[in-house]
Design a protein around this motif. Structure first.
Motif, PDB file in Angstrom:
ATOM      1  N   SER A   1      42.786  33.939  30.042  1.00  0.00           N
ATOM      2  CA  SER A   1      44.153  33.566  30.644  1.00  0.00           C
ATOM      3  C   SER A   1      45.204  34.629  30.122  1.00  0.00           C
ATOM      4  O   SER A   1      46.176  34.971  30.452  1.00  0.00           O
ATOM      5  N   TYR A   2      44.862  35.134  28.520  1.00  0.00           N
ATOM      6  CA  TYR A   2      45.629  35.915  27.904  1.00  0.00           C
ATOM      7  C   TYR A   2      44.962  37.384  27.979  1.00  0.00           C
ATOM      8  O   TYR A   2      45.467  38.206  27.265  1.00  0.00           O
ATOM      9  N   THR A   3      44.191  37.697  29.066  1.00  0.00           N
ATOM     10  CA  THR A   3      43.672  39.044  29.267  1.00  0.00           C
ATOM     11  C   THR A   3      44.901  40.230  29.371  1.00  0.00           C
ATOM     12  O   THR A   3      44.994  41.248  28.909  1.00  0.00           O
ATOM     13  N   TYR A   4      45.677  39.706  30.605  1.00  0.00           N
ATOM     14  CA  TYR A   4      46.723  40.789  30.818  1.00  0.00           C
ATOM     15  C   TYR A   4      47.973  40.086  30.468  1.00  0.00           C
ATOM     16  O   TYR A   4      48.016  38.856  30.324  1.00  0.00           O
ATOM     17  N   ALA A   5      48.941  41.081  29.984  1.00  0.00           N
ATOM     18  CA  ALA A   5      50.460  40.739  29.697  1.00  0.00           C
ATOM     19  C   ALA A   5      51.029  39.998  30.988  1.00  0.00           C
ATOM     20  O   ALA A   5      50.551  40.178  32.180  1.00  0.00           O
ATOM     21  N   GLU A   6      52.184  39.448  30.799  1.00  0.00           N
ATOM     22  CA  GLU A   6      52.644  38.584  31.801  1.00  0.00           C
ATOM     23  C   GLU A   6      53.344  39.537  32.833  1.00  0.00           C
ATOM     24  O   GLU A   6      53.234  39.031  34.067  1.00  0.00           O
ATOM     25  N   SER A   7      53.678  40.800  32.538  1.00  0.00           N
ATOM     26  CA  SER A   7      54.434  41.755  33.431  1.00  0.00           C
ATOM     27  C   SER A   7      53.179  42.218  34.547  1.00  0.00           C
ATOM     28  O   SER A   7      53.214  42.305  35.487  1.00  0.00           O
ATOM     29  N   THR A   8      51.966  42.462  33.659  1.00  0.00           N
ATOM     30  CA  THR A   8      50.727  42.908  34.503  1.00  0.00           C
ATOM     31  C   THR A   8      50.245  41.833  35.453  1.00  0.00           C
ATOM     32  O   THR A   8      49.901  42.083  36.570  1.00  0.00           O
ATOM     33  N   LYS A   9      50.240  40.448  34.979  1.00  0.00           N
ATOM     34  CA  LYS A   9      50.109  39.486  36.093  1.00  0.00           C
ATOM     35  C   LYS A   9      50.987  39.401  37.096  1.00  0.00           C
ATOM     36  O   LYS A   9      50.459  39.363  38.377  1.00  0.00           O
ATOM     37  N   LYS A  10      52.141  39.885  37.014  1.00  0.00           N
ATOM     38  CA  LYS A  10      53.119  39.607  38.150  1.00  0.00           C
ATOM     39  C   LYS A  10      52.976  40.703  38.943  1.00  0.00           C
ATOM     40  O   LYS A  10      52.745  40.715  40.397  1.00  0.00           O
ATOM     41  N   THR A  11      52.541  41.994  38.429  1.00  0.00           N
ATOM     42  CA  THR A  11      52.119  43.209  39.257  1.00  0.00           C
ATOM     43  C   THR A  11      50.815  42.769  40.184  1.00  0.00           C
ATOM     44  O   THR A  11      50.874  43.349  41.261  1.00  0.00           O
ATOM     45  N   TYR A  12      49.812  42.323  39.424  1.00  0.00           N
ATOM     46  CA  TYR A  12      48.709  42.007  40.263  1.00  0.00           C
ATOM     47  C   TYR A  12      48.714  40.854  41.309  1.00  0.00           C
ATOM     48  O   TYR A  12      48.274  41.223  42.073  1.00  0.00           O
ATOM     49  N   GLN A  13      49.759  40.320  40.949  1.00  0.00           N
ATOM     50  CA  GLN A  13      50.155  39.065  42.069  1.00  0.00           C
ATOM     51  C   GLN A  13      50.628  39.636  43.255  1.00  0.00           C
ATOM     52  O   GLN A  13      50.359  39.133  44.386  1.00  0.00           O
ATOM     53  N   THR A  14      51.389  40.707  43.157  1.00  0.00           N
ATOM     54  CA  THR A  14      52.082  41.466  44.118  1.00  0.00           C
ATOM     55  C   THR A  14      51.010  42.231  44.797  1.00  0.00           C
ATOM     56  O   THR A  14      50.979  42.119  46.320  1.00  0.00           O
ATOM     57  N   TYR A  15      50.145  42.817  44.302  1.00  0.00           N
ATOM     58  CA  TYR A  15      49.008  43.611  44.759  1.00  0.00           C
ATOM     59  C   TYR A  15      48.144  42.318  45.627  1.00  0.00           C
ATOM     60  O   TYR A  15      47.677  42.750  46.694  1.00  0.00           O
ATOM     61  N   LEU A  16      47.859  41.456  45.057  1.00  0.00           N
ATOM     62  CA  LEU A  16      46.926  40.139  45.701  1.00  0.00           C
ATOM     63  C   LEU A  16      47.653  39.808  46.950  1.00  0.00           C
ATOM     64  O   LEU A  16      46.838  39.590  47.912  1.00  0.00           O
ATOM     65  N   ASN A  17      49.083  39.516  46.768  1.00  0.00           N
ATOM     66  CA  ASN A  17      49.542  38.959  47.917  1.00  0.00           C
ATOM     67  C   ASN A  17      49.459  39.957  49.065  1.00  0.00           C
ATOM     68  O   ASN A  17      49.337  39.611  50.380  1.00  0.00           O
ATOM     69  N   SER A  18      49.693  41.239  48.976  1.00  0.00           N
ATOM     70  CA  SER A  18      49.512  42.244  49.892  1.00  0.00           C
ATOM     71  C   SER A  18      48.204  42.447  50.659  1.00  0.00           C
ATOM     72  O   SER A  18      47.943  42.358  51.909  1.00  0.00           O
ATOM     73  N   TYR A  19      46.992  42.289  49.679  1.00  0.00           N
ATOM     74  CA  TYR A  19      45.603  42.345  50.204  1.00  0.00           C
ATOM     75  C   TYR A  19      45.498  40.985  51.063  1.00  0.00           C
ATOM     76  O   TYR A  19      44.686  40.942  51.964  1.00  0.00           O
ATOM     77  N   ARG A  20      45.699  39.749  50.567  1.00  0.00           N
ATOM     78  CA  ARG A  20      45.595  38.538  51.167  1.00  0.00           C
ATOM     79  C   ARG A  20      46.228  38.769  52.800  1.00  0.00           C
ATOM     80  O   ARG A  20      45.815  38.061  53.543  1.00  0.00           O
ATOM     81  N   LYS A  21      47.405  39.303  52.942  1.00  0.00           N
ATOM     82  CA  LYS A  21      48.124  39.341  54.288  1.00  0.00           C
ATOM     83  C   LYS A  21      47.302  40.401  55.051  1.00  0.00           C
ATOM     84  O   LYS A  21      46.804  40.008  56.114  1.00  0.00           O
ATOM     85  N   PHE A  22      46.747  41.407  54.524  1.00  0.00           N
ATOM     86  CA  PHE A  22      45.730  42.305  55.347  1.00  0.00           C
ATOM     87  C   PHE A  22      44.567  41.553  55.558  1.00  0.00           C
ATOM     88  O   PHE A  22      44.248  41.589  56.873  1.00  0.00           O
ATOM     89  N   CYS A  23      44.174  40.777  54.846  1.00  0.00           N
ATOM     90  CA  CYS A  23      42.659  40.048  55.321  1.00  0.00           C
ATOM     91  C   CYS A  23      43.093  39.042  56.347  1.00  0.00           C
ATOM     92  O   CYS A  23      42.247  38.807  57.087  1.00  0.00           O
ATOM     93  N   ALA A  24      44.345  38.233  56.106  1.00  0.00           N
ATOM     94  CA  ALA A  24      44.428  37.408  57.004  1.00  0.00           C
ATOM     95  C   ALA A  24      44.877  37.788  58.494  1.00  0.00           C
ATOM     96  O   ALA A  24      44.359  37.434  59.794  1.00  0.00           O
ATOM     97  N   LEU A  25      45.181  39.146  58.616  1.00  0.00           N
ATOM     98  CA  LEU A  25      45.699  39.961  59.573  1.00  0.00           C
ATOM     99  C   LEU A  25      44.317  40.537  60.495  1.00  0.00           C
ATOM    100  O   LEU A  25      44.316  40.090  61.885  1.00  0.00           O
ATOM    101  N   VAL A  26      43.225  40.761  59.703  1.00  0.00           N
ATOM    102  CA  VAL A  26      42.012  41.112  60.461  1.00  0.00           C
ATOM    103  C   VAL A  26      41.023  40.109  60.237  1.00  0.00           C
ATOM    104  O   VAL A  26      39.999  40.304  60.816  1.00  0.00           O
ATOM    105  N   ASN A  27      41.237  38.987  59.978  1.00  0.00           N
ATOM    106  CA  ASN A  27      40.491  37.888  59.865  1.00  0.00           C
ATOM    107  C   ASN A  27      39.241  38.287  59.174  1.00  0.00           C
ATOM    108  O   ASN A  27      38.058  37.915  59.602  1.00  0.00           O
ATOM    109  N   ILE A  28      39.154  38.617  57.887  1.00  0.00           N
ATOM    110  CA  ILE A  28      38.001  38.845  57.002  1.00  0.00           C
ATOM    111  C   ILE A  28      38.111  38.082  55.814  1.00  0.00           C
ATOM    112  O   ILE A  28      39.464  37.943  55.078  1.00  0.00           O
TER     113      ILE A  28
END
Length: 503
Positions: free
Chosen positions: A194-221
């Motif tokens: 849970s301490y692998t990444y700094a808090e700022s890096t976690k927030k950045t990765y969460q932004t990337y993940l939200n975008s990827y989830r949106k795409f996967c839901a859009l194309v149903n994969i």
């Protein structure tokens, strides 16, 4: 009292006497009064009865029930519904919620099982105003409490605490003790991860993940595994709103997800390489950087300030420290009033005033010092008879707005008569206000303009690249992209050419 044969529960100055008969309860009260010397508030004493409220819980010995008052139950449901929607929460808010859930656990059998991880989260926060992101196990436990309390009628039976049967076991190393040891080690492994990444890096990765989830839901994969054809489609999806450099960052989460799932990342293929190469050519990689702050511009900004105003002195000191120290804004300013962290943000205790200038000593966590493994020493000059002296401005700021806590943020601000940290948003607002008074386009400047401007000015003064890199604590040579030498600094190169050719 227990040695005298009475059943008494004591909580601070509240006493609960439980006996089989009304006469014995009254006798227990007399013993408590007469022989133990307690001063009793008679207005708060309840005569022996079969139903009363103790510590906010209604106890009914007739129906053998424990009950939570309906009003408090509704309040707890509303608070859980509010927490369920939150993304961030402070230590004080979590403490308040955990106290209420601990109270409810006296009626909710097994409730404390779903309270432990919330308490563990509280222990990780140093100060009441520190905040944490609501996610993972803590959020799951809050959801459990919300779902349970939504259907719970507030009642539970008084159960017999005597065991139904006895369980016997030996001390075999492969039995219960071994399983407990494995569980403890697994918990420690989870903590480390849970301490692998700094808090700022976690927030950045969460932004990337939200975008990827949106795409996967859009194309149903599904998120994983991702085919190279769908990854190419995701790159095209991102290209509609992002530049190429941002696309490269956004797709990094896909590689991370596949590695966590034990799947080969689809990024490492010739097909994706050709798609990225083409996107790079079409979208270009030019980055629109903020303009640098120059010494000339600093002097103009000074003309917009009232140096009798403590807040203007605070802003001016922050401007000069940012320009001369090359500090990142994330280490100079706190993001919000409640998120000051002495291990990350510059504090008053890090400032050492000397005859030759000012020394900023900080064992901080920054972009290049992730594990606080070294002390960062940044000198600031003392410039006699100059309005651009950072040491003088910083000293004046410290005298005009003294610290009200220890540790204290380096830069403080007075808001509605209260001393508070100078946040980055407040600093940026004051900067844009000064620039607008100078009739300049404020969109071209940000807090990063000081770091870039300071490094550029150092280059024009003939400072070597190594020293610029050390002062700005750059780990790589990426800082060279920030340097913006003026035309007059480039002109000597052509003069040298002309001089050599004219001979």
């Amino acid at each position: 009292m227990s040695r005298r044969g009475f059943t008494v529960i004591a909580y601070l100055d509240d006493f609960f006497i439980c006996e089989r008969t009304k006469q014995r309860c009254a006798h227990g009260l007399r013993v408590l009064l007469g022989k133990l010397g307690f001063a009793i508030s008679w207005s708060k004493v309840f005569d022996p009865c079969q139903k009363l409220v103790f510590l906010g819980v209604e106890i009914d010995s007739t129906s053998l029930e424990l009950r939570l008052p309906l009003t408090k139950l509704e309040q707890l449901r509303a608070e859980l519904a509010d927490f369920k929607q939150r993304k961030h929460v402070s230590k004080k808010q979590l403490q308040s919620l955990s106290g209420k859930l601990n109270w409810a656990s006296s009626v909710v059998h097994g409730g404390r099982v779903f309270l432990r991880r919330i308490i563990d989260g509280i222990m990780k926060l140093k100060h009441d105003w520190h905040k944490m992101r609501l996610c993972g196990d803590i959020l799951h436990d809050i959801h459990w409490w919300y779902n349970f309390m939504s259907t719970f009628n507030g009642k539970s039976l008084l159960l017999n605490t005597n065991p139904v049967t006895s369980v016997y076991t030996d001390a075999c190393k492969t039995g219960l003790q071994a399983r407990r040891e494995v569980a403890n080690l697994d918990n420690l492994v989870d903590t480390f991860r849970s301490y692998t990444y700094a808090e700022s890096t976690k927030k950045t990765y969460q932004t990337y993940l939200n975008s990827y989830r949106k795409f996967c839901a859009l194309v149903n994969i599904p998120l994983v595994p991702l085919s190279k054809e769908n990854l190419a489609r995701y790159i095209a999806f991102l290209s509609q709103k992002l530049c190429f450099n941002s696309i490269s960052n956004y797709i990094s989460i896909i590689k991370l997800l596949h590695l966590e799932a034990g799947q080969p990342p689809p990024i490492d293929s010739h097909y994706i390489h050709t798609v990225l190469q083409g996107a790079k050519r079409v979208l270009s990689t030019m980055v629109q950087r903020k303009l640098p702050i120059t010494p000339q511009l600093l002097k103009k900004i000074l003309t917009t300030l009232d140096l009798q105003n403590p807040n203007h002195i605070s802003f001016w000191a922050a401007c000069l420290v940012a320009f001369f120290s090359f500090f990142r804004k994330s280490n100079l300013f706190v993001p919000t009033l409640a998120e000051f962290d002495a291990g990350k943000h510059l504090s008053r205790q890090d400032i050492v005033f000397q005859t030759s200038g000012t020394l900023l000593l900080h064992n901080l966590k920054s972009k290049t010092i992730q594990f606080a493994n070294r002390l960062l020493e940044i000198p600031l000059p003392r410039i006699l008879n100059s309005p651009l002296c950072p040491s003088q401005a910083l000293l004046l700021h410290v005298k005009m707005i003294p610290a009200v806590s220890c540790p204290s943020p380096a830069f403080l601000h007075i808001s509605k008569g209260t001393t508070v940290p100078l946040t980055y948003s407040t600093f940026l607002h004051m900067l844009k206000h000064s620039l607008s008074q100078l009739k300049l386009d404020t969109s071209g400047y940000s807090g990063h303009s000081f770091r870039r401007g300071g490094a550029t000015f150092a280059l024009e003064c003939g400072v070597s690249s190594d020293l610029i890199q050390a002062q700005g604590d750059w780990k790589s040579e990426a800082y060279k992209g920030y340097l913006d030498p003026s035309f007059s600094h480039k002109q000597p190169v052509m003069n040298a050419f002309a001089s050599a050719l004219s001979q």
